[in-house]
Every structure is written in C-alpha cells, then in structure tokens.
Design an enzyme around this catalytic site. Sequence first.
Site, PDB file in Angstrom:
ATOM      1  N   HIS A  55       6.438  -6.901   6.014  1.00  0.00           N
ATOM      2  CA  HIS A  55       6.601  -8.017   5.495  1.00  0.00           C
ATOM      3  C   HIS A  55       5.537  -7.866   4.206  1.00  0.00           C
ATOM      4  CE1 HIS A  55       5.432 -12.348   4.739  1.00  0.00           C
ATOM      5  NE2 HIS A  55       6.354 -12.573   5.473  1.00  0.00           N
ATOM      6  N   ASP A  85       0.198  -5.935  11.864  1.00  0.00           N
ATOM      7  CA  ASP A  85       0.545  -7.130  11.634  1.00  0.00           C
ATOM      8  C   ASP A  85       1.384  -7.476  13.126  1.00  0.00           C
ATOM      9  OD1 ASP A  85       2.143  -9.471  11.057  1.00  0.00           O
ATOM     10  OD2 ASP A  85       3.053  -8.618   9.482  1.00  0.00           O
ATOM     11  N   GLN A 127       5.127 -11.071  14.701  1.00  0.00           N
ATOM     12  CA  GLN A 127       6.297 -11.505  15.224  1.00  0.00           C
ATOM     13  C   GLN A 127       6.307 -10.619  16.816  1.00  0.00           C
ATOM     14  OE1 GLN A 127       8.817 -13.026  14.213  1.00  0.00           O
ATOM     15  NE2 GLN A 127       8.002 -13.268  12.019  1.00  0.00           N
ATOM     16  N   LYS A 165       3.791 -19.413  14.288  1.00  0.00           N
ATOM     17  CA  LYS A 165       5.002 -18.802  14.735  1.00  0.00           C
ATOM     18  C   LYS A 165       5.195 -18.465  16.301  1.00  0.00           C
ATOM     19  CE  LYS A 165       5.557 -15.862  10.894  1.00  0.00           C
ATOM     20  NZ  LYS A 165       6.747 -16.515  10.192  1.00  0.00           N
ATOM     21  N   CYS A 189      10.874 -11.766   2.805  1.00  0.00           N
ATOM     22  CA  CYS A 189       9.759 -11.404   2.425  1.00  0.00           C
ATOM     23  C   CYS A 189       9.454  -9.906   2.733  1.00  0.00           C
ATOM     24  CB  CYS A 189       8.348 -12.238   3.137  1.00  0.00           C
ATOM     25  SG  CYS A 189       8.253 -13.874   2.538  1.00  0.00           S
TER      26      CYS A 189
END
Length: 408
Positions: A125, A202, A205, A228, A366
């Site tokens: 991202h 990261d 997700q 999220k 993104c």
Amino acid sequence: MKPVAIDWDALRQDFPVLAREVHGKPLVYFDSANTSQKPRRVIDITDAFYREHNANISRSVHTLGMEATEAYEAARKKLAAFLNVRGEDLVLTSGTTQAINLVAYSYALPRLTAGDVIVLSRMEHHANIVPWQLIAERTGAKIRVAEITETGELDLPALYAQLTPEVKILGLTQVSNVLGTVNPVADICREARRRGIATVIDGSQAVPHRPVDIAAIGCDFYAFTGHKMLGPTGTGALWARREHLDAMPPFFGGGEMIREVRFEKTVFNDPPHKFEAGTPNIAGVIGLGAAVEYLDQIGMAAIEAREQELLAYATTRLSAIPGLRIFGAAQEKAAVVSFLVDGAHAHDLATLLDLEGIAVRSGHHCAHPLMQHFGVAATCRASFAFYNRFDEIDRLAVAIEKARSLLG
C-alpha cells in the site's frame, strides 16, 4: 468439545447500516477492506463517552478526567492482549499511515545513510511506500523492490537473495489489500533478523480477519488501523520492540509526551507516551477497545473460517462470468476479490453496481506499483467480512452480468 455454532445472520443485526437501502435496493456492502462497518456496541460506547464521560486524558484529577483516562488506557490493554504484546510497547496512533511514518522518521531517518537499502514488496500500500521514499531522498538510501509471481505471491527465493548486507529495513504487508495474498511474515522476519535487517509489517488487512500474534511473527515493528477492524476512524497503533522505542527520538512534540519542559531542556516521557503528543482521538480509541471485545467474543479463528467460505463461494461464482478476470490466486488468500470485466472500466462497472445497491471499491486501491505490474489502471474490488452473506454474492454476480450487457 464441539465448537459452538455461530449464527452469522444474527450477528449481522448488530450492524445498523446493513439494514438500509441504496437506490431503493437493500445495501450489499463489499468494501470492508476500505473500511469496515461498525457494530452497535462500538457506536453506543463512542456515543456514551461524549454523553457521560467527555474529558481530556492524563491531565485532570476530577472524576470525568479520571474516567476518560481509565477507559482510554483500558482500550490499550485490550488491544495489547488481542495481539499478544505488552501495552507499554503499543503506541496509539491515528492508523497505519501515522504508525509507519513514525518508524520512518524516528527510527530510520537517524540511522540510514547513502548506500543503505530499503526493501519493499511490489504489493505494498502507498502507506508503506511513500514514507520510505521521503526518507530515502533525505538520506541517500535506495529502495529495492521485491517482486511477485503471476499468481500474486511473493517470489521468496528472489526476496531472500535481495537481503544483502546493505539492506537495513524490510517493509512488508501481511495481507495484500488488492490481491488478498497472505504473506508468510513469520518466516520472512526470521530470515531478515538473521541478517540484522529491521522489519516493518503492515497488518491493516490481517488484524481484522485472522488471528494475529505479533510476538510469534517476530518483527521489529507492526502497524495496523482501527477503522478496518470495526473501530472508529482515526484510530490504530504501532507495536515496536522495546529497545527501539527506548532509543527512538520523539516524532511529534507537545503535551503529554513530556515529563518536564524548560526552555533550556525538555525531559521526555517513557514510551509509549513519548510518541503520543497532544490530545488523541479519545472516544475513537475507547470505541476501538469495544471493537476488540466484539471480535474476541466471536473468535478470530471463526471469523477467518467464515470469510474463507465467502471467498471460496465468490471466487467460484465470479469465475464463471465470461470475460471476468480475477487478480490474485495465491494459495493462502484473504477474503478479497479484485477483478475486471472485458470492455468495462472499473469505475463504470462500480457505478452500475452501486445502482443495484452493491458497494465495491474501484480504482488503484493505493497500490499504483501493483497496478503497473498487471498493466491495468484500476480494478474493482469486492472485499468481504463475516457479516456478509452468500446470497449477497449471488446478487453481485447477477449485477455484474447485467452491467456487462449494458457496457458491452
């Protein structure tokens, strides 16, 4: 002991927005990778803070101030327990973007020099690309790209070959927001650590959709976003190894991150407070604590299993549509389906789906470098959460067929 069956339809009733209509049709929300919907518990607790407890934290000895501080710090502890880390190593942020920028400017900027290398994967991202570009420009460091296979998986032998002595930082998503690819981050972090390379994961997700044990991953830094994972916007956190937090200078300066301020010298607070200058999103963090409790009550393993069933059904259903191309076919994949239909622009297709009451994301997500890899400007993305249903996937398939006839 036999696991207790979960009534997923009953849980769906916890999300007020899912009862509304769009363009006269029942809403189908397939954009949870962008932001998840919020259960009533999160909405009510956030609302109750402003109605009954609103005050700033860590500053006042009056009742409201103490109540606010206690609830805020309780949310930190809930997050820490959820991810198997210590609360004192968890910096509360506005989300993944702020968290990675904190690592870039406070950890990397003082350490990198000309000739050093930062390795990033093709599927990152922008939040795990742009901060590193800015740091590279200021230090003379270089960025090296770890490429992916045609199925959307990391080329692991090539990645490991790229981890040469000049590499100082490896930035990697645990789960791709476009492809759904689940990267073997624990294995990769182990290889990087053997080579003395700091790892920045990261987890935006991953945390909402599967059990995450940061301690087991073995990374140096782990960032994630609250909105999220059923929480309010403007929330998230950065976990970091204690030795890094102790050594890193503050990124922002101001109130709360200090012990004493004199014009001659400021003495900073201990981590994590050293990195939490100013008044935070108090109500949002308290709401995020409620979101964590909600997820924990369902069970992340159960959520992952439910979403895998939705993914399998959607993949089969959409693959049968002529002219539809799915991007990403990793062996281990999260509940995300990015796709294009021959002759249809992603934005046009998403607009027609919206007229059917179906919300999907369209665009580059993104992830410009990933779009460039596949030679497309944009895709549509249907991303699922446990509150979705199989009949909604049927509606999506029918709506795509209808859009094909209109756009063809």
